[in-house]
Design a protein around this motif. Sequence first.
Motif, PDB file in Angstrom:
ATOM      1  N   ASN A  29       0.804  -1.217   0.000  1.00  0.00           N
ATOM      2  CA  ASN A  29       0.000   0.000   0.000  1.00  0.00           C
ATOM      3  C   ASN A  29       0.842   1.275   0.000  1.00  0.00           C
ATOM      4  OD1 ASN A  29      -2.864  -1.028   0.216  1.00  0.00           O
ATOM      5  ND2 ASN A  29      -1.872  -2.134   1.881  1.00  0.00           N
ATOM      6  N   ASN A  34      -4.784   6.152   4.499  1.00  0.00           N
ATOM      7  CA  ASN A  34      -6.083   5.778   3.947  1.00  0.00           C
ATOM      8  C   ASN A  34      -6.420   4.294   4.116  1.00  0.00           C
ATOM      9  OD1 ASN A  34      -8.415   6.932   2.820  1.00  0.00           O
ATOM     10  ND2 ASN A  34      -7.932   6.057   0.829  1.00  0.00           N
ATOM     11  N   SER A  98     -15.736   4.229   3.581  1.00  0.00           N
ATOM     12  CA  SER A  98     -15.916   4.656   2.196  1.00  0.00           C
ATOM     13  C   SER A  98     -14.629   5.283   1.673  1.00  0.00           C
ATOM     14  CB  SER A  98     -17.060   5.658   2.082  1.00  0.00           C
ATOM     15  OG  SER A  98     -18.267   5.029   2.463  1.00  0.00           O
ATOM     16  N   ASN A  99     -14.243   4.868   0.470  1.00  0.00           N
ATOM     17  CA  ASN A  99     -13.045   5.366  -0.212  1.00  0.00           C
ATOM     18  C   ASN A  99     -11.744   5.097   0.542  1.00  0.00           C
ATOM     19  OD1 ASN A  99     -14.591   6.429  -2.412  1.00  0.00           O
ATOM     20  ND2 ASN A  99     -15.226   8.064  -1.017  1.00  0.00           N
ATOM     21  N   ARG A 100     -11.744   4.092   1.416  1.00  0.00           N
ATOM     22  CA  ARG A 100     -10.530   3.673   2.122  1.00  0.00           C
ATOM     23  C   ARG A 100     -10.103   2.301   1.633  1.00  0.00           C
ATOM     24  NH1 ARG A 100      -8.591   5.731   7.046  1.00  0.00           N
ATOM     25  NH2 ARG A 100      -9.766   7.486   7.807  1.00  0.00           N
ATOM     26  N   LYS A 101      -8.851   1.971   1.905  1.00  0.00           N
ATOM     27  CA  LYS A 101      -8.361   0.617   1.664  1.00  0.00           C
ATOM     28  C   LYS A 101      -8.603  -0.167   2.943  1.00  0.00           C
ATOM     29  CE  LYS A 101      -4.783   1.980  -1.584  1.00  0.00           C
ATOM     30  NZ  LYS A 101      -3.330   2.060  -1.812  1.00  0.00           N
ATOM     31  N   ARG A 127     -18.644   1.925   1.014  1.00  0.00           N
ATOM     32  CA  ARG A 127     -18.053   1.474  -0.241  1.00  0.00           C
ATOM     33  C   ARG A 127     -16.557   1.762  -0.212  1.00  0.00           C
ATOM     34  NH1 ARG A 127     -16.255   1.549  -4.998  1.00  0.00           N
ATOM     35  NH2 ARG A 127     -17.146   0.549  -6.807  1.00  0.00           N
ATOM     36  N   PRO A 128     -15.765   0.761   0.215  1.00  0.00           N
ATOM     37  CA  PRO A 128     -14.316   0.961   0.268  1.00  0.00           C
ATOM     38  C   PRO A 128     -13.721   1.140  -1.134  1.00  0.00           C
ATOM     39  CG  PRO A 128     -14.971  -1.039   1.453  1.00  0.00           C
ATOM     40  CD  PRO A 128     -16.162  -0.559   0.699  1.00  0.00           C
ATOM     41  N   GLU A 129     -12.584   1.817  -1.179  1.00  0.00           N
ATOM     42  CA  GLU A 129     -11.832   1.937  -2.433  1.00  0.00           C
ATOM     43  C   GLU A 129     -11.332   0.556  -2.857  1.00  0.00           C
ATOM     44  OE1 GLU A 129      -7.357   3.377  -3.465  1.00  0.00           O
ATOM     45  OE2 GLU A 129      -8.592   4.837  -2.397  1.00  0.00           O
ATOM     46  N   GLN A 130     -10.926  -0.225  -1.857  1.00  0.00           N
ATOM     47  CA  GLN A 130     -10.361  -1.546  -2.123  1.00  0.00           C
ATOM     48  C   GLN A 130     -10.500  -2.379  -0.850  1.00  0.00           C
ATOM     49  OE1 GLN A 130      -6.019  -1.708  -2.493  1.00  0.00           O
ATOM     50  NE2 GLN A 130      -6.292  -2.909  -4.359  1.00  0.00           N
TER      51      GLN A 130
END
Length: 186
Positions: A29, A34, A98-101, A127-130
């Motif tokens: 990473n 994040n 949301s938008n986190r790994k 909704r995670p980034e990944q």
Amino acid sequence: MEKLSRVILDEQAIRRATTRIAHEIIEHNKGVDNCILIGIKTRGIYLAKRLADRIEQIEGAKIPVGEIDITLYRDDLTVKTNKEEPILQGTDIPVDISNRKVILVDDVLYTGRTVRAGLDALIDIGRPEQIQLAVLIDRGHRELPIRPDYVGKNVPTSKSEIIVAKVKEVDSLDEVTIEQYSKVPL
């Protein structure tokens, strides 16, 4: 029937495996900005906390740690109260995912059904980034197309063998054993 048990990871081996996974998470990473570690109840939580401690020691940065209860997402729900209701242990995630790994953490990966339930639970939260997966033991025998990103130890097993992961916080000792029952000659 006699139970045969063999230690495959002792306390030192578990410490080495978590340290290696922590390094791999940081490297993959490019740091831990994040990122959040989320442990699947029960033992995954303690492994996630250990990974967070190791990451802080190595990187000098804190990484948030959460815990997720997958009880209602399981396709084999069996543990129930006397009122036929599932026993819930609660979910605690300190930040918005949301938008986190998200690095989902569990002790043993077997069929993949626990991880699938964890993925479903995470998606319901945000909704995670990944989403990445870290496991202490990968024993094979997948029933779903799930592959871990970080593995402490691959342990090929037969379906008749059982992997038992123990952590001090729950079981008073750190140890992973492989167990099998054999018929004792009469």
